[in-house]
Design a protein around this motif. Structure first.
Motif, PDB file in Angstrom:
ATOM      1  N   GLU A 269     -10.110   8.745  -4.139  1.00 40.38           N
ATOM      2  CA  GLU A 269      -9.103   7.683  -4.228  1.00 40.38           C
ATOM      3  C   GLU A 269      -8.118   7.912  -5.364  1.00 40.38           C
ATOM      4  OE1 GLU A 269      -8.498   5.452  -2.094  1.00 40.38           O
ATOM      5  OE2 GLU A 269     -10.270   5.630  -0.817  1.00 40.38           O
TER       6      GLU A 269
ATOM      7  N   TYR B 233       0.813  -1.214   0.000  1.00 40.82           N
ATOM      8  CA  TYR B 233       0.000   0.000   0.000  1.00 40.82           C
ATOM      9  C   TYR B 233       0.849   1.268   0.000  1.00 40.82           C
ATOM     10  CZ  TYR B 233      -4.255  -2.665   0.846  1.00 40.82           C
ATOM     11  OH  TYR B 233      -5.323  -3.517   0.718  1.00 40.82           O
TER      12      TYR B 233
ATOM     13  N   LYS C 128      -6.413   4.059  -3.577  1.00 42.72           N
ATOM     14  CA  LYS C 128      -6.809   2.832  -4.266  1.00 42.72           C
ATOM     15  C   LYS C 128      -6.895   2.972  -5.778  1.00 42.72           C
ATOM     16  CE  LYS C 128      -9.500   1.157  -0.314  1.00 42.72           C
ATOM     17  NZ  LYS C 128      -8.625   0.029   0.032  1.00 42.72           N
TER      18      LYS C 128
ATOM     19  N   ASP D 213      -7.897  -4.117  -4.674  1.00 42.98           N
ATOM     20  CA  ASP D 213      -8.371  -4.894  -3.526  1.00 42.98           C
ATOM     21  C   ASP D 213      -9.261  -6.047  -3.979  1.00 42.98           C
ATOM     22  OD1 ASP D 213      -7.015  -3.353  -1.747  1.00 42.98           O
ATOM     23  OD2 ASP D 213      -8.760  -2.246  -1.008  1.00 42.98           O
TER      24      ASP D 213
ATOM     25  N   SER E  62     -10.929  -1.380  -7.676  1.00 44.03           N
ATOM     26  CA  SER E  62      -9.546  -1.311  -7.196  1.00 44.03           C
ATOM     27  C   SER E  62      -8.878  -2.682  -7.198  1.00 44.03           C
ATOM     28  CB  SER E  62      -9.524  -0.741  -5.779  1.00 44.03           C
ATOM     29  OG  SER E  62      -9.959  -1.719  -4.845  1.00 44.03           O
TER      30      SER E  62
END
Length: 286
Positions: A65, A33, A39, A267, A265
């Motif tokens: 983001e 990160y 993101k 993620d 993203s």
């Protein structure tokens, strides 16, 4: 199996379960990160129906983001200009385009303007939608049926088709469906049908693009307080809007936008063909 054999078996299981250091390749247990604090840093996203409601919330959250956004709207220029201002206040760029996304040529033009302005496209959010409540199927005209389908699902097809030549590995398409795709709605037969089509479209396209590492997912919101609601439902229904959920209230666009951020993203790098359900607690067999 003898007691000795049984013990040897369990010893091997225990040894395997505790030997991550010996795995090749090693599991990835943390993302870097620090290298990308936001993101969606420097991503470019198109959001149809981006002027208000869920679309506006997604545009703002994307900008927070680190993304630049293209706000596509149909008629409400004042709303679109306000969304542009809110995005720019987050320090990101916003391109506003007025277009009827039910027309394929317009969708091609949206994508081309995006490429001409930003030089790339990373995220497509298909969000534009209309609805016309009717209590009786006989009241739904062919014109209404066609208009609803052209806006709510044809546009998703048109935009995705136009965007694909510009999407690279790691890109994402996020489609907005509805809780009504799963449970139906007696006053929104045509609308609910388009949302069901969006679910099937999302799942099918995701399998087609998986090998290219382009992810296709969706969000299926429950009752969310957007301009679409007061513009289509009478007063009494507005007072009760969202009260049939376990949480006994309607959701806010900001409570949905985070789902789009997640799916767009990295993620969600191992998620495709799936739907998130910000719906106030309604359990669905999905």
């Amino acid at each position: 199996m003898s007691n000795k054999e049984d013990q040897n078996y369990h010893d091997k299981i225990d040894e395997a379960a505790n030997s991550e250091k010996d795995m090749t390749p090693r599991p990835v247990y943390e993302r870097e990160y620090d290298l990308q604090p936001k993101k969606l840093q420097d991503k470019v996203a198109i959001i149809t129906g981006g002027d208000s409601g869920i679309g506006r919330a997604v545009a703002i959250h994307f900008a927070r983001e680190g993304a630049d956004v293209v706000i596509v709207y149909y008629k409400e220029k004042q709303d679109a200009d306000e969304t542009q201002k809110l995005v720019e206040e987050k320090g990101r760029k916003a391109l506003v385009i007025q277009a009827d996304v039910s027309v394929e040529e317009n969708c091609r033009n949206i994508v081309q303007q995006t490429i001409d302005t930003f030089g790339k496209l990373d995220i497509l959010v298909n969000n534009a939608a209309i609805q016309f409540p009717k209590e009786d199927l006989q009241e739904i005209t062919e014109q209404q049926w066609d208009e609803t389908f052209r806006t709510n699902i044809y546009s998703y097809f048109f935009m995705s088709k136009a965007a694909l030549p510009h999407l690279k590995a790691g890109a994402a398409i996020v489609n907005n469906a509805s809780v009504n795709a799963y449970r139906g709605n007696k006053e929104l037969v045509d609308y609910s049908s388009t949302k069901g089509a969006i679910v099937a479209f999302t799942r099918s396209l995701s399998t087609q693009l998986a090998e290219k590492n382009i992810r296709v997912n969706g969000v299926a919101p429950g009752p969310i307080w957007t301009p679409l609601i007061p513009s289509t439902f009478p007063g009494q229904e507005l007072e009760d809007f969202g009260s049939d959920t376990p949480m006994k209230r309607a959701g806010q666009p900001a409570e949905v936008a985070s789902c789009f951020v997640f799916l767009a993203s990295d993620d969600a790098s191992y998620i495709t063909g799936q739907f998130l359900h910000p719906n106030g607690g309604t359990v669905l067999n999905t």
